[in-house]
Write an enzyme that holds these catalytic residues in place. Sequence first.
Site, PDB file in Angstrom:
ATOM      1  N   ASP A 161      -5.763  -0.950  -4.805  1.00 56.23           N
ATOM      2  CA  ASP A 161      -6.122  -2.220  -4.178  1.00 56.23           C
ATOM      3  C   ASP A 161      -7.624  -2.263  -3.922  1.00 56.23           C
ATOM      4  O   ASP A 161      -8.290  -3.252  -4.230  1.00 56.23           O
ATOM      5  CB  ASP A 161      -5.338  -2.348  -2.865  1.00 56.23           C
ATOM      6  CG  ASP A 161      -5.509  -3.693  -2.203  1.00 56.23           C
ATOM      7  OD1 ASP A 161      -5.837  -4.670  -2.906  1.00 56.23           O
ATOM      8  OD2 ASP A 161      -5.304  -3.781  -0.983  1.00 56.23           O
ATOM      9  N   HIS A 202       0.801  -1.231   0.000  1.00 51.47           N
ATOM     10  CA  HIS A 202       0.000   0.000   0.000  1.00 51.47           C
ATOM     11  C   HIS A 202       0.833   1.280   0.000  1.00 51.47           C
ATOM     12  O   HIS A 202       0.312   2.353   0.282  1.00 51.47           O
ATOM     13  CB  HIS A 202      -0.959   0.007   1.211  1.00 51.47           C
ATOM     14  CG  HIS A 202      -2.004  -1.078   1.123  1.00 51.47           C
ATOM     15  ND1 HIS A 202      -2.167  -2.045   2.070  1.00 51.47           N
ATOM     16  CD2 HIS A 202      -2.925  -1.338   0.168  1.00 51.47           C
ATOM     17  CE1 HIS A 202      -3.146  -2.863   1.718  1.00 51.47           C
ATOM     18  NE2 HIS A 202      -3.609  -2.448   0.559  1.00 51.47           N
TER      19      HIS A 202
END
Length: 690
Positions: free
Chosen positions: A266, A173
């Site tokens: 994501d 991330h």
Amino acid sequence: MSETRQYSVLFEPVRIGPVTARNRFFQVPHCNGMGHIRPQAEAAMRAVKAEGGWAVVSNQETEIHPTSDLSPFAENRLWDARDIPALRLMTDAVHDKGSLAAIELAHNGNHAQNLMTRAPVLAPSDMSLDYPYPKQARAMDKTDIRNFRRWHRDAAIRSRDAGFDIVYVYAGHNMTLPQHFLLPHMNDRTDEYGGSLENRLRLTRELLEETHDAVGATCAVAFRFAVDEMLGTDGMQAAEEGRAIVEMLAELPDLWDVNVCDWSNDSLTTRFQPQDGYQNDYISFVKSMTTKPVVAVGRLTSPDMMASMVKKGVVDFIGAARPSIADPFLPQKIEQDRIDEIRECIGCNICVMADSVGAPIRCTQNPTMGEEWRRGWHPEIIAPKEREEDALVIGAGPAGLECAMQLARRGYQVTLAEAGSEPGGRVLRESALPGLGAWARVKDHRLHDLRQRANVQIYTDSRLGAEDVLELGIPNVFIATGSHWRADGIGRNTLRNRPVMDAAATVLTPDDIMAGQMPPDGPVVVYDDDHAYIAGVIAEKLAAAGHPVIFVTPESLVSSFTALTLEQHRVQTRLLELGVDIRCNHSLAALDSARMQVACTFTGRTQDIACSSAVLVTERLRETALFDALQGRDLTTLELIGDAAGPALIADAVYAGHMAARNFERAADAVDRDWFRREIIDLTPEIPHA
Ligand code: ADP
Ligand code: SF4
């Protein structure tokens, strides 16, 4: 083949290092705005996932040290042994339901602001923070790196002591130190931790080895790794370094948890990625490079896709955050052949929004999410009715549908009346706008349930007045009549300086556009003082239909609220690509048939924008006429719910409908007094840390 057999592959146990998962359903780590501030709430929420059949239930990013302080966001925390009891609540609760508990250890590098601790911020190299805050991270020296490794090792040991079965090393991330060391644009070191891929990978390798060494006999070591930054040649790509890293570390972790980054890639919304399993193209190579089990995500809600991903060897585990939030009982429903009962995630990211503002999680589809502990709500269980028999729900938008469904589940005889020719209210209307098709699942799920039930009658084309309601003779009435968009330009930024509206101006509202009306030829201004998604979606629709569109907003970004759902950048990019002329920082001053006058929000200076029409997206007016007319009449219950009580998100309307059904027949003073349980700070003086 029966569905159960068709999906039996999903219910095979899978070994992960020293532990075994009872099936292939894996709730990957996800934030929830509860964390170390509300540990009982988090434990109860995770326990419901375990009860619903997720064999592995993870927590969320867990700060391992005061130099990774994510305040004001409420993530998990494991700075020292004093944090163990709070985490133990979750592991006990998850074990109690037969599942494995996983912890995502995190050091967030320059993604932590250290606002509470005021500690220095650490990074591979000197750089700014990942926030617009005037503070810089310093390059870690060898002592910092040694310390970081020790903190991580200590945290792994404490994780084991807190009862976790799986301990994560987290490089994803764009939010954690191990990944920051991997990325060349963040790491310009010239020592053995920088330069070649092997050097940039050194820290991750050390963390994996040291975690194994510390707790590997009891806990599995998972590696969460973003294989692709989704930046093409400007970033790490799955086909290049992403692949090389998997190859270099192949057998080191006990489990590969792979995805793409950053978070907005994501957790893509359906508006920008309608396809489930959208990460498969990026992650599917991983399994061929390791014998260790692989878990991946991609808003997986279809059992067919899940089974095929396992059978084709794409993954060993079906990873989910959002699908497990929308339906914590998804695995059990597949196992029990109740697939049509699955509450599918609509990909709206309202769950993300709550975390982004540090509030407890909520979900558009699942109104019980986040309420497991504080209100004792269970997604599948609701108390049966008490004395009353009949209920009338008026308005079949999200509030009315949810209210009717839960009342029916409680056993009441439910009549649902809807003025329109089809149930769904705003969900029906909004889901016809560009990119919002999946939102129809909010109505589809509820209508499917309602239509199965013998104790429910649904009437469409039935606009009820007060006398109709009284004639029906049903003593308990829930009014969910919704709201409509106002056309006078009044909103947040025009309360003081009310716009001057010429009667000759052509004004449309979102309701007009959703009803199929299009503006006349010529330039149209979409004026947005709402700042959520609607104005952006309408501008997109009009521009795609060939209208010259000028988008005016008092905010400095288009659809600014959508930053919280990780979409803002995409919204603005899309409008720019469609040729929309964007004018920020201006509010509506006047409108006539040929121009809109707008005023700069800073200087007040005005300018004219030539246009033949305007779509005003400012505020909504509540539909309360029926409620008002019924006040004081002979009814046992009269309750106004959803947008008619307070215009807000679809998630709020669903929640209001759910709340009304739960509270029906509860004593009014109890409802008023017992809002919910709170986790109140213990004022006992702190015992110094040993
Ligand atoms: P919410 O988000 O609160 O559910 P919506 O605007 O989505 O509100 O839905 C409200 C629904 O109520 C609409 O479908 C509308 O047609 C319906 N409605 C409004 N007034 C009446 C009425 N008097 N009788 C029956 N249905 C009504
Ligand atoms: Fe899915 Fe929206 Fe619920 Fe999040 S809030 S889990 S995106 S339905």
